[in-house]
Scaffold this motif. Structure first.
Motif, PDB file in Angstrom:
ATOM      1  N   ASP A  57      37.116  -1.161 102.608  1.00  0.00           N
ATOM      2  CA  ASP A  57      36.701  -1.904 101.414  1.00  0.00           C
ATOM      3  C   ASP A  57      35.677  -2.971 101.761  1.00  0.00           C
ATOM      4  OD1 ASP A  57      38.484  -0.388  99.891  1.00  0.00           O
ATOM      5  OD2 ASP A  57      40.121  -1.792 100.272  1.00  0.00           O
ATOM      6  N   GLY A  58      34.795  -2.640 102.720  1.00  0.00           N
ATOM      7  CA  GLY A  58      33.735  -3.554 103.100  1.00  0.00           C
ATOM      8  C   GLY A  58      34.137  -4.655 104.053  1.00  0.00           C
ATOM      9  N   LYS A  59      35.392  -4.711 104.462  1.00  0.00           N
ATOM     10  CA  LYS A  59      35.882  -5.760 105.350  1.00  0.00           C
ATOM     11  C   LYS A  59      35.936  -5.239 106.789  1.00  0.00           C
ATOM     12  CE  LYS A  59      39.801  -8.861 106.130  1.00  0.00           C
ATOM     13  NZ  LYS A  59      41.159  -9.255 105.675  1.00  0.00           N
ATOM     14  N   PRO A  60      35.152  -5.825 107.720  1.00  0.00           N
ATOM     15  CA  PRO A  60      35.124  -5.331 109.103  1.00  0.00           C
ATOM     16  C   PRO A  60      36.371  -5.720 109.885  1.00  0.00           C
ATOM     17  CG  PRO A  60      33.727  -7.261 108.887  1.00  0.00           C
ATOM     18  CD  PRO A  60      34.209  -6.930 107.497  1.00  0.00           C
ATOM     19  N   GLU A  61      36.798  -4.818 110.766  1.00  0.00           N
ATOM     20  CA  GLU A  61      37.926  -5.060 111.659  1.00  0.00           C
ATOM     21  C   GLU A  61      37.529  -4.584 113.052  1.00  0.00           C
ATOM     22  OE1 GLU A  61      40.705  -6.527 110.954  1.00  0.00           O
ATOM     23  OE2 GLU A  61      40.896  -6.424 108.765  1.00  0.00           O
ATOM     24  N   ALA A  62      38.122  -5.191 114.072  1.00  0.00           N
ATOM     25  CA  ALA A  62      37.833  -4.790 115.443  1.00  0.00           C
ATOM     26  C   ALA A  62      39.010  -5.146 116.335  1.00  0.00           C
ATOM     27  CB  ALA A  62      36.569  -5.474 115.959  1.00  0.00           C
ATOM     28  N   SER A  63      39.179  -4.389 117.416  1.00  0.00           N
ATOM     29  CA  SER A  63      40.230  -4.690 118.381  1.00  0.00           C
ATOM     30  C   SER A  63      39.808  -4.174 119.749  1.00  0.00           C
ATOM     31  CB  SER A  63      41.546  -4.053 117.963  1.00  0.00           C
ATOM     32  OG  SER A  63      42.583  -4.462 118.833  1.00  0.00           O
ATOM     33  N   HIS A  64      40.295  -4.859 120.800  1.00  0.00           N
ATOM     34  CA  HIS A  64      39.935  -4.518 122.174  1.00  0.00           C
ATOM     35  C   HIS A  64      41.207  -4.600 123.022  1.00  0.00           C
ATOM     36  CE1 HIS A  64      35.818  -5.178 120.776  1.00  0.00           C
ATOM     37  NE2 HIS A  64      36.280  -6.299 120.253  1.00  0.00           N
ATOM     38  N   VAL A  65      41.551  -3.512 123.686  1.00  0.00           N
ATOM     39  CA  VAL A  65      42.767  -3.468 124.488  1.00  0.00           C
ATOM     40  C   VAL A  65      42.501  -2.732 125.792  1.00  0.00           C
ATOM     41  CG1 VAL A  65      44.283  -3.507 122.468  1.00  0.00           C
ATOM     42  CG2 VAL A  65      43.540  -1.307 123.414  1.00  0.00           C
ATOM     43  N   ARG A  66      43.470  -2.845 126.703  1.00  0.00           N
ATOM     44  CA  ARG A  66      43.482  -2.029 127.921  1.00  0.00           C
ATOM     45  C   ARG A  66      44.656  -1.057 127.844  1.00  0.00           C
ATOM     46  NH1 ARG A  66      40.336  -3.066 132.017  1.00  0.00           N
ATOM     47  NH2 ARG A  66      41.770  -1.893 133.361  1.00  0.00           N
ATOM     48  N   PHE A  67      44.550   0.037 128.581  1.00  0.00           N
ATOM     49  CA  PHE A  67      45.624   1.021 128.570  1.00  0.00           C
ATOM     50  C   PHE A  67      45.831   1.616 129.949  1.00  0.00           C
ATOM     51  CE2 PHE A  67      41.773   3.456 127.821  1.00  0.00           C
ATOM     52  CZ  PHE A  67      41.950   4.596 128.595  1.00  0.00           C
ATOM     53  N   ASN A  68      47.071   2.009 130.218  1.00  0.00           N
ATOM     54  CA  ASN A  68      47.434   2.803 131.396  1.00  0.00           C
ATOM     55  C   ASN A  68      48.002   4.123 130.907  1.00  0.00           C
ATOM     56  OD1 ASN A  68      46.871   0.868 133.550  1.00  0.00           O
ATOM     57  ND2 ASN A  68      48.581  -0.289 132.694  1.00  0.00           N
ATOM     58  N   TRP A  69      47.533   5.213 131.478  1.00  0.00           N
ATOM     59  CA  TRP A  69      47.846   6.551 130.995  1.00  0.00           C
ATOM     60  C   TRP A  69      48.463   7.382 132.105  1.00  0.00           C
ATOM     61  CZ3 TRP A  69      47.179   9.521 126.549  1.00  0.00           C
ATOM     62  CH2 TRP A  69      47.157  10.904 126.726  1.00  0.00           C
ATOM     63  N   GLU A  70      49.621   7.997 131.832  1.00  0.00           N
ATOM     64  CA  GLU A  70      50.271   8.928 132.759  1.00  0.00           C
ATOM     65  C   GLU A  70      50.579  10.216 131.999  1.00  0.00           C
ATOM     66  OE1 GLU A  70      53.624   7.318 134.742  1.00  0.00           O
ATOM     67  OE2 GLU A  70      52.586   5.478 135.371  1.00  0.00           O
ATOM     68  N   GLN A  71      50.152  11.323 132.567  1.00  0.00           N
ATOM     69  CA  GLN A  71      50.278  12.608 131.887  1.00  0.00           C
ATOM     70  C   GLN A  71      50.869  13.663 132.806  1.00  0.00           C
ATOM     71  OE1 GLN A  71      46.694  14.037 129.890  1.00  0.00           O
ATOM     72  NE2 GLN A  71      47.151  16.122 130.580  1.00  0.00           N
ATOM     73  N   THR A  72      51.790  14.440 132.287  1.00  0.00           N
ATOM     74  CA  THR A  72      52.313  15.643 132.928  1.00  0.00           C
ATOM     75  C   THR A  72      52.228  16.767 131.907  1.00  0.00           C
ATOM     76  OG1 THR A  72      54.610  15.364 132.218  1.00  0.00           O
ATOM     77  CG2 THR A  72      53.938  14.204 134.231  1.00  0.00           C
ATOM     78  N   PRO A  73      52.507  17.999 132.301  1.00  0.00           N
ATOM     79  CA  PRO A  73      52.477  19.081 131.311  1.00  0.00           C
ATOM     80  C   PRO A  73      53.475  18.869 130.172  1.00  0.00           C
ATOM     81  CG  PRO A  73      52.367  20.005 133.517  1.00  0.00           C
ATOM     82  CD  PRO A  73      52.655  18.539 133.678  1.00  0.00           C
ATOM     83  N   GLU A  74      54.562  18.112 130.415  1.00  0.00           N
ATOM     84  CA  GLU A  74      55.616  17.964 129.413  1.00  0.00           C
ATOM     85  C   GLU A  74      55.447  16.749 128.496  1.00  0.00           C
ATOM     86  OE1 GLU A  74      56.310  18.283 132.739  1.00  0.00           O
ATOM     87  OE2 GLU A  74      56.606  20.450 132.606  1.00  0.00           O
ATOM     88  N   ARG A  75      54.685  15.705 128.943  1.00  0.00           N
ATOM     89  CA  ARG A  75      54.631  14.496 128.134  1.00  0.00           C
ATOM     90  C   ARG A  75      53.451  13.624 128.539  1.00  0.00           C
ATOM     91  NH1 ARG A  75      59.730  11.569 128.149  1.00  0.00           N
ATOM     92  NH2 ARG A  75      58.561   9.699 127.531  1.00  0.00           N
ATOM     93  N   VAL A  76      53.173  12.643 127.690  1.00  0.00           N
ATOM     94  CA  VAL A  76      52.186  11.611 127.974  1.00  0.00           C
ATOM     95  C   VAL A  76      52.844  10.257 127.729  1.00  0.00           C
ATOM     96  CG1 VAL A  76      49.993  10.574 127.294  1.00  0.00           C
ATOM     97  CG2 VAL A  76      50.215  13.064 127.344  1.00  0.00           C
ATOM     98  N   ASP A  77      52.682   9.318 128.666  1.00  0.00           N
ATOM     99  CA  ASP A  77      53.191   7.964 128.529  1.00  0.00           C
ATOM    100  C   ASP A  77      52.030   6.983 128.638  1.00  0.00           C
ATOM    101  OD1 ASP A  77      56.182   8.226 128.381  1.00  0.00           O
ATOM    102  OD2 ASP A  77      55.805   9.331 130.241  1.00  0.00           O
ATOM    103  N   ILE A  78      51.950   6.069 127.684  1.00  0.00           N
ATOM    104  CA  ILE A  78      50.846   5.123 127.611  1.00  0.00           C
ATOM    105  C   ILE A  78      51.408   3.714 127.484  1.00  0.00           C
ATOM    106  CG2 ILE A  78      48.728   4.491 126.402  1.00  0.00           C
ATOM    107  CD1 ILE A  78      49.000   7.351 125.065  1.00  0.00           C
ATOM    108  N   ALA A  79      50.859   2.778 128.262  1.00  0.00           N
ATOM    109  CA  ALA A  79      51.192   1.360 128.127  1.00  0.00           C
ATOM    110  C   ALA A  79      49.948   0.630 127.662  1.00  0.00           C
ATOM    111  CB  ALA A  79      51.672   0.786 129.461  1.00  0.00           C
ATOM    112  N   ILE A  80      50.081  -0.191 126.606  1.00  0.00           N
ATOM    113  CA  ILE A  80      48.972  -0.942 126.040  1.00  0.00           C
ATOM    114  C   ILE A  80      49.108  -2.406 126.414  1.00  0.00           C
ATOM    115  CG2 ILE A  80      47.725  -1.499 123.937  1.00  0.00           C
ATOM    116  CD1 ILE A  80      47.992   1.467 124.628  1.00  0.00           C
ATOM    117  N   THR A  81      48.040  -2.988 126.923  1.00  0.00           N
ATOM    118  CA  THR A  81      48.051  -4.405 127.249  1.00  0.00           C
ATOM    119  C   THR A  81      46.929  -5.112 126.500  1.00  0.00           C
ATOM    120  OG1 THR A  81      46.636  -4.084 129.199  1.00  0.00           O
ATOM    121  CG2 THR A  81      49.027  -3.989 129.530  1.00  0.00           C
ATOM    122  N   ALA A  82      47.158  -6.373 126.177  1.00  0.00           N
ATOM    123  CA  ALA A  82      46.192  -7.148 125.399  1.00  0.00           C
ATOM    124  C   ALA A  82      45.644  -8.288 126.239  1.00  0.00           C
ATOM    125  CB  ALA A  82      46.848  -7.701 124.140  1.00  0.00           C
ATOM    126  N   PRO A  83      44.327  -8.507 126.196  1.00  0.00           N
ATOM    127  CA  PRO A  83      43.753  -9.654 126.889  1.00  0.00           C
ATOM    128  C   PRO A  83      44.109 -10.941 126.160  1.00  0.00           C
ATOM    129  CG  PRO A  83      42.080  -8.501 125.585  1.00  0.00           C
ATOM    130  CD  PRO A  83      43.337  -7.688 125.506  1.00  0.00           C
TER     131      PRO A  83
END
Length: 208
Positions: A57-83
């Motif tokens: 609706d014309g209102k700008p938004e933004a976000s910046h984060v870091r992530f750690n990603w671990e993947q196997t054939p059975e699953r994906v696990d992600i940790a999100i960290t904020a500065p």
């Protein structure tokens, strides 16, 4: 503009994977300008930074984060960290059965798949399913054709309308397949949501 923690958490879904690999010993070197990325990998670990900008609706938004990603054939696990303190604000687990998002200090939220979960938390479409392939240099192009990225062929419009660009590549051993470093994805207005832009920079060393 600061976004609620739940939005920071969902951004990590974008997470996703980067490739590594070496050419066969004794094989001739392939010029970086023409080489395609290494074969898709189901098992890997990486970390990086993710930024998203959009307008509703014309209102700008933004976000910046870091992530750690671990993947196997059975699953994906992600940790999100904020500065700036890099505190973990959310974790995400994805299996073939369901996706689970857990914010710090709150009960887990679950959905049948990660796309549905991101829609519930953000209220706008995050291309999680596509990102799993995009971050490895692959995509499904318009018409269903498989796209494989290279420094010479570095952009594609996907079957679901995203414009994906491979802006830069990891510094690797000469003669080995290039690996994505920065990936930009953009999509035009859909419904009440204006343009969405996502930037991912993969900055963790990648195992060979």
């Amino acid at each position: 503009m600061r976004m609620p923690t739940v939005r920071l958490a969902a951004l990590a879904l974008v997470f996703l994977a980067v490739l590594s690999g070496c050419t066969t010993i004794g094989a001739p070197s392939v010029p970086a300008s023409t080489a395609t990325v290494a074969p898709y990998r189901d098992t890997l670990e990486l970390s990086g930074k993710l930024s998203v900008t959009y307008a509703k609706d014309g209102k700008p938004e933004a976000s910046h984060v870091r992530f750690n990603w671990e993947q196997t054939p059975e699953r994906v696990d992600i940790a999100i960290t904020a500065p700036p303190l890099n505190q973990t604000v959310a974790t995400i687990s994805v299996t073939p059965q369901e996706a689970t998002l857990t914010e710090s200090g709150k009960p887990p939220r679950r959905a049948a798949d990660i796309d549905a979960l991101s829609a519930q938390t953000l209220g706008w479409p995050l291309p999680v399913s596509g990102l799993r392939a995009w971050l490895q240099g692959y995509a499904t192009a318009a018409g269903g054709k498989r796209f494989i990225a290279s420094p010479a062929a570095n952009s594609v419009t996907t079957a679901d309308g995203w414009r994906v660009s491979y802006v830069s590549w990891q510094d690797g051993v000469p003669g080995t397949p290039p690996k994505p470093k920065r990936i930009d994805a953009e999509r035009g207005a859909t419904g009440q949501l204006d343009d969405v832009s996502i930037r991912i920079v993969i900055d963790a060393p990648q195992p060979e």
